[in-house]
Design a protein around this motif. Structure first.
Motif, PDB file in Angstrom:
ATOM      1  N   SER A 215      57.228  36.427 -12.790  1.00 63.58           N
ATOM      2  CA  SER A 215      55.837  36.048 -12.517  1.00 63.58           C
ATOM      3  C   SER A 215      55.683  34.545 -12.637  1.00 63.58           C
ATOM      4  CB  SER A 215      54.900  36.752 -13.501  1.00 63.58           C
ATOM      5  OG  SER A 215      53.590  36.240 -13.403  1.00 63.58           O
ATOM      6  N   TRP A 216      55.155  33.918 -11.579  1.00 65.90           N
ATOM      7  CA  TRP A 216      54.883  32.493 -11.621  1.00 65.90           C
ATOM      8  C   TRP A 216      53.748  32.182 -12.579  1.00 65.90           C
ATOM      9  CZ3 TRP A 216      58.053  28.877 -10.180  1.00 65.90           C
ATOM     10  CH2 TRP A 216      58.989  29.117  -9.169  1.00 65.90           C
ATOM     11  N   PHE A 219      55.262  31.867 -15.899  1.00 61.54           N
ATOM     12  CA  PHE A 219      56.071  30.644 -15.953  1.00 61.54           C
ATOM     13  C   PHE A 219      55.187  29.417 -16.216  1.00 61.54           C
ATOM     14  CE2 PHE A 219      57.651  26.850 -13.775  1.00 61.54           C
ATOM     15  CZ  PHE A 219      58.870  26.662 -14.424  1.00 61.54           C
TER      16      PHE A 219
END
Length: 226
Positions: A215-216, A219
């Motif tokens: 998952s960005w 991040f």
């Protein structure tokens, strides 16, 4: 100062100590609430809120204590012993870092993408083992576990080298030569290799969770945390 072992995250909890009981109850409540809330973006907001509390409130309190002894002076002014002020600070600091970890883990669970996993398992006749060997997930899975493991090991080495007194910034609260044996820098354990291991490697577990979740959002949340 009485010799004792204070709680560290969920380790060494005392069931007869109110701060430890409050830590467990709060963690369960926040974790369950994060999993049940309808909009998972609220989990991100909660993580940011608790990070601000840790950085601004506790950081500001620690800064004020280093400058004017505002925390210990309040206790001594009301006739309370100095060790009680430090004991309350340790409970407060452990509460903050533990809740931050709990809410971040809950947020990772909410942002864990199951759609691709279901698709791959369905295409391979529900063989769950395919997920762990699929090239799309293998790199993220192994790298994420490795980063979390490194973070855990470094955290343990840091605590073993510093102990309770240094872990909880005891020199900000106590100015006793009997407790502070050496006032110059002491390079032992992991500090032989890193001056500030928590800053350099203390957030690798956050990035490891982002890789596991793929998952960005997680991040960038880990990047913000560091």
């Amino acid at each position: 100062f009485p010799e004792k072992s204070d709680s560290l995250f969920f380790f060494r909890l005392n069931i007869f100590k109110f701060s430890d009981i409050a830590l467990v109850i709060s963690s369960i409540y926040i974790f369950c609430y994060s999993l049940l809330v309808s909009d998972k973006r609220w989990c991100i907001i909660q993580v940011v809120i608790w990070k601000i509390i840790h950085w601004v409130v506790l950081g500001g309190l620690l800064f004020a204590q280093s400058r004017s002894k505002i925390y210990t002076n309040w206790f001594t002014r009301h006739g309370r012993p100095l060790y009680e002020a430090f004991d309350n600070w340790k409970s407060l600091y452990n509460y903050s870092i533990t809740i931050n970890c709990v809410i971040f883990i809950a947020c990772c669970i909410r942002y864990f993408d199951l759609e691709d996993i279901y698709d791959i398992i369905n295409k391979n006749h529900y063989e769950i083992s395919i997920f762990f060997t699929h090239s799309k997930f293998l790199a993220c899975f192994t790298s994420g576990i490795a980063l979390i493991f490194i973070n855990f090991v470094v955290l343990k080495w840091t605590y073993d080298s510093s102990g309770d007194f240094s872990w909880y910034y005891g020199d900000f609260f106590v100015n006793d030569d009997n407790l502070i044996k050496k006032k110059s820098l002491c390079y032992n354990g992991i500090y032989r290799f890193l001056n500030n291991p928590e800053l350099v490697t203390g957030y690798l577990g956050y990035y490891g969770c982002a890789l596991l979740c793929r998952s960005w959002s997680i991040f960038f949340l880990a990047l913000l945390s560091q």
